[in-house]
Design a protein around this motif. Structure first.
Motif, PDB file in Angstrom:
ATOM      1  N   SER B  32       0.826  -1.199   0.000  1.00 15.88           N
ATOM      2  CA  SER B  32       0.000   0.000   0.000  1.00 15.88           C
ATOM      3  C   SER B  32       0.866   1.256   0.000  1.00 15.88           C
ATOM      4  N   TYR B  33       1.917   1.221   0.788  1.00 18.85           N
ATOM      5  CA  TYR B  33       2.803   2.387   0.867  1.00 18.85           C
ATOM      6  C   TYR B  33       3.411   2.678  -0.507  1.00 18.85           C
ATOM      7  N   GLN B  34       3.794   1.605  -1.185  1.00 19.45           N
ATOM      8  CA  GLN B  34       4.347   1.746  -2.529  1.00 19.45           C
ATOM      9  C   GLN B  34       3.344   2.429  -3.464  1.00 19.45           C
ATOM     10  N   ARG B  35       2.116   1.936  -3.389  1.00 22.67           N
ATOM     11  CA  ARG B  35       1.045   2.502  -4.233  1.00 22.67           C
ATOM     12  C   ARG B  35       0.819   3.986  -3.926  1.00 22.67           C
ATOM     13  N   GLN B  36       0.888   4.290  -2.639  1.00 26.56           N
ATOM     14  CA  GLN B  36       0.672   5.687  -2.232  1.00 26.56           C
ATOM     15  C   GLN B  36       1.729   6.602  -2.837  1.00 26.56           C
ATOM     16  N   LEU B  37       2.971   6.143  -2.771  1.00 28.25           N
ATOM     17  CA  LEU B  37       4.057   6.962  -3.326  1.00 28.25           C
ATOM     18  C   LEU B  37       3.889   7.131  -4.836  1.00 28.25           C
ATOM     19  N   GLU B  38       3.480   6.038  -5.492  1.00 32.25           N
ATOM     20  CA  GLU B  38       3.257   6.123  -6.945  1.00 32.25           C
ATOM     21  C   GLU B  38       2.177   7.151  -7.262  1.00 32.25           C
ATOM     22  N   LEU B  39       1.096   7.075  -6.480  1.00 29.11           N
ATOM     23  CA  LEU B  39      -0.008   8.009  -6.734  1.00 29.11           C
ATOM     24  C   LEU B  39       0.440   9.452  -6.495  1.00 29.11           C
ATOM     25  N   LEU B  40       1.241   9.640  -5.448  1.00 27.88           N
ATOM     26  CA  LEU B  40       1.718  10.993  -5.156  1.00 27.88           C
ATOM     27  C   LEU B  40       2.539  11.528  -6.330  1.00 27.88           C
ATOM     28  N   GLN B  41       3.363  10.672  -6.907  1.00 25.81           N
ATOM     29  CA  GLN B  41       4.137  11.063  -8.100  1.00 25.81           C
ATOM     30  C   GLN B  41       3.200  11.484  -9.222  1.00 25.81           C
ATOM     31  N   LYS B  42       2.149  10.681  -9.392  1.00 28.02           N
ATOM     32  CA  LYS B  42       1.192  10.935 -10.464  1.00 28.02           C
ATOM     33  C   LYS B  42       0.491  12.280 -10.250  1.00 28.02           C
ATOM     34  N   VAL B  43       0.137  12.548  -8.999  1.00 30.33           N
ATOM     35  CA  VAL B  43      -0.528  13.815  -8.703  1.00 30.33           C
ATOM     36  C   VAL B  43       0.405  14.977  -9.017  1.00 30.33           C
ATOM     37  N   ARG B  44       1.678  14.820  -8.637  1.00 30.72           N
ATOM     38  CA  ARG B  44       2.638  15.901  -8.900  1.00 30.72           C
ATOM     39  C   ARG B  44       2.830  16.117 -10.391  1.00 30.72           C
ATOM     40  N   ARG B  45       2.875  15.015 -11.134  1.00 30.76           N
ATOM     41  CA  ARG B  45       2.971  15.159 -12.597  1.00 30.76           C
ATOM     42  C   ARG B  45       1.742  15.876 -13.137  1.00 30.76           C
ATOM     43  N   GLY B  46       0.575  15.510 -12.545  1.00 29.41           N
ATOM     44  CA  GLY B  46      -0.675  16.154 -12.955  1.00 29.41           C
ATOM     45  C   GLY B  46      -0.610  17.662 -12.749  1.00 29.41           C
ATOM     46  N   VAL B  47      -0.107  18.076 -11.590  1.00 29.49           N
ATOM     47  CA  VAL B  47       0.024  19.507 -11.298  1.00 29.49           C
ATOM     48  C   VAL B  47       0.923  20.171 -12.348  1.00 29.49           C
ATOM     49  N   ALA B  48       2.036  19.505 -12.675  1.00 33.06           N
ATOM     50  CA  ALA B  48       2.975  20.069 -13.649  1.00 33.06           C
ATOM     51  C   ALA B  48       2.326  20.186 -15.025  1.00 33.06           C
ATOM     52  N   ASP B  49       1.573  19.160 -15.422  1.00 34.44           N
ATOM     53  CA  ASP B  49       0.895  19.186 -16.732  1.00 34.44           C
ATOM     54  C   ASP B  49      -0.079  20.346 -16.820  1.00 34.44           C
ATOM     55  N   VAL B  50      -0.879  20.488 -15.764  1.00 32.02           N
ATOM     56  CA  VAL B  50      -1.867  21.560 -15.769  1.00 32.02           C
ATOM     57  C   VAL B  50      -1.163  22.912 -15.848  1.00 32.02           C
ATOM     58  N   ALA B  51      -0.047  23.043 -15.107  1.00 31.36           N
ATOM     59  CA  ALA B  51       0.690  24.310 -15.119  1.00 31.36           C
ATOM     60  C   ALA B  51       1.230  24.607 -16.518  1.00 31.36           C
ATOM     61  N   THR B  52       1.730  23.566 -17.202  1.00 33.81           N
ATOM     62  CA  THR B  52       2.248  23.758 -18.560  1.00 33.81           C
ATOM     63  C   THR B  52       1.146  24.243 -19.495  1.00 33.81           C
ATOM     64  N   SER B  53      -0.001  23.589 -19.420  1.00 37.48           N
ATOM     65  CA  SER B  53      -1.131  23.998 -20.257  1.00 37.48           C
ATOM     66  C   SER B  53      -1.534  25.433 -19.967  1.00 37.48           C
ATOM     67  N   ARG B  54      -1.516  25.777 -18.680  1.00 44.32           N
ATOM     68  CA  ARG B  54      -1.911  27.120 -18.288  1.00 44.32           C
ATOM     69  C   ARG B  54      -0.942  28.152 -18.878  1.00 44.32           C
ATOM     70  N   LYS B  55       0.361  27.830 -18.837  1.00 46.05           N
ATOM     71  CA  LYS B  55       1.342  28.771 -19.371  1.00 46.05           C
ATOM     72  C   LYS B  55       1.195  28.931 -20.879  1.00 46.05           C
ATOM     73  N   GLN B 123      -0.974  17.946  -1.349  1.00 49.35           N
ATOM     74  CA  GLN B 123      -0.515  18.200   0.023  1.00 49.35           C
ATOM     75  C   GLN B 123      -1.223  17.276   1.010  1.00 49.35           C
ATOM     76  N   ARG B 124      -2.540  17.109   0.780  1.00 46.63           N
ATOM     77  CA  ARG B 124      -3.323  16.263   1.679  1.00 46.63           C
ATOM     78  C   ARG B 124      -2.829  14.817   1.602  1.00 46.63           C
ATOM     79  N   LEU B 125      -2.626  14.372   0.387  1.00 51.28           N
ATOM     80  CA  LEU B 125      -2.173  12.997   0.209  1.00 51.28           C
ATOM     81  C   LEU B 125      -0.797  12.784   0.845  1.00 51.28           C
ATOM     82  N   GLN B 126       0.054  13.766   0.681  1.00 53.83           N
ATOM     83  CA  GLN B 126       1.390  13.640   1.242  1.00 53.83           C
ATOM     84  C   GLN B 126       1.343  13.521   2.773  1.00 53.83           C
ATOM     85  N   ALA B 127       0.472  14.337   3.398  1.00 50.75           N
ATOM     86  CA  ALA B 127       0.323  14.277   4.855  1.00 50.75           C
ATOM     87  C   ALA B 127      -0.183  12.907   5.281  1.00 50.75           C
TER      88      ALA B 127
END
Lengths: 92, 263
Positions: B32-55, B123-127
């Motif tokens: 489960s911990y492994q999955r959580q870290l993977e998801l956190l990576q995915k969320v961060r990539r998601g944030v970066a993608d959205v930021a790129t589109s916004r720019k 942030q919530r997921l990371q906590a």
């Protein structure tokens, strides 16, 4: 009781407020069954407002499962129907 | 059954299914911990993608704003030159560009909201992941088979619910970003094809071409007048003798008359 608003986080609700939430929840369920998008939006935002007003937000690092889960404010009726109809929509 | 409870059950069923697959409870924790870290990576990539589109949208909005300004000054130029038809055309195009702009600005606001939502979700997921990691270590250290399963289930279902929620949010953001990127690509193409015209002026629109034609034709007139003056000056008489064609002959006829006058 702990209620999660999807996309927002979890709220702790006092037992005294649960009755009011259940009434709003019934209205929401009725709106979904009737397929009325406007009624759904009205009922959902009323319920979400009540949860936010009556509840206390749980800290981010709590590891408690929720007793109830609600769709986020931007959910459409079709999203909710899809979620209820197909568990596959909620990723594992 | 009420909606709140039904949805909670869907989330619980997911969590239980995942736990039931595990043989050893401790395996559940690590997996489960492994999955959580993977998801956190995915969320961060998601944030970066959205930021790129916004720019990218931001850039396009700037380009369109420049284009609107350019069309306005073209309109002014055309009107000053007495070409109301051309001015009208420029202003009509400008209002088309303004419509595009309003549409893009609406999308920009949407993306901004999406970016904020994902950032707080991450942030919530990371906590939660951090809390899970601590709990996982405690459970492992004090492991007794009898109590472990319950404790693990508690910890797991708490974090699993968050993961399902965040997972959906990332999916939604990814869908929106993909749609945005497709639209942004289409607008880039429009700009580069000159349909919306670009402010750099490399691809010339027909209004600019017409204005150029007008200003160059007046330059031609000026040049012609300058040449005529030159011809009527000192250089002209030298050519008279060698001239055989009609034009030069005509000129030759004019010159002697002038000479007669000066005599």
């Amino acid at each position: 009781m702990i209620v999660r608003i999807m996309g927002e986080g979890q709220y702790q609700i006092d037992d005294g407020d649960v009755e009011a939430l259940n009434a709003l929840d019934s209205a929401l369920t009725a709106a979904i069954d009737s397929g009325d998008e406007t009624a759904f939006q009205t009922a959902l935002s009323a319920l979400l407002d009540k949860v936010r007003a009556a509840g206390t937000a749980l800290p981010d690092d709590t590891l408690e499962p929720s007793d109830a889960v609600l769709p986020g404010a931007d959910a459409a009726l079709s999203d909710v129907v899809a979620m209820l109809g197909d568990e596959g929509l909620v990723p594992g | 059954m009420s909606l709140m409870k039904r949805m909670a059950m869907i989330f619980k069923a997911k969590a239980n299914k995942a736990v039931d697959r595990m043989e050893d409870p401790r395996e559940t924790l690590d997996y489960s911990y492994q999955r959580q870290l993977e998801l956190l990576q995915k969320v961060r990539r998601g944030v970066a993608d959205v930021a790129t589109s916004r720019k990218r949208l931001e850039l396009q909005i700037n380009q369109l704003e420049q284009q609107a300004d350019k069309l306005e000054s073209q309109g002014r130029q055309a009107l000053a030159a007495g070409r109301e038809d051309l001015a009208r055309e420029a202003l009509t195009r400008r209002s088309g560009v303004h419509q595009q702009l309003a549409d893009l600005q609406g999308q920009y606001t949407n993306l901004q909201a999406e970016e904020e939502k994902l950032t707080t979700a991450s942030q919530r997921l990371q906590a939660k992941i951090e809390a899970f990691r601590t709990k996982k270590e405690t459970i492992k250290a004090t492991y007794t088979a009898a109590e472990a399963q319950t404790k693990i289930n508690e910890a797991f279902s708490g974090v699993s619910e968050e993961m399902s929620d965040v997972g959906l949010a990332v999916q939604r953001a990814e869908d929106k970003t993909l749609q945005m990127q497709a639209r942004a690509g289409a607008i880039d193409e429009l700009i580069s094809s000159g349909v919306l015209d670009d402010a750099s002026g490399t691809a010339k629109d027909d209004i600019a071409a017409e204005l150029d034609r007008m200003s160059s034709s007046s330059e031609v007139e000026l040049e012609l007048a300058r040449m005529k003056k030159e011809l009527t000056g000192g250089a002209a008489p030298k050519e008279i003798g060698s001239a055989e064609d009609g034009a030069q002959a005509g000129l030759g006829e004019a010159q002697p008359a002038e000479r007669e006058e000066t005599r």
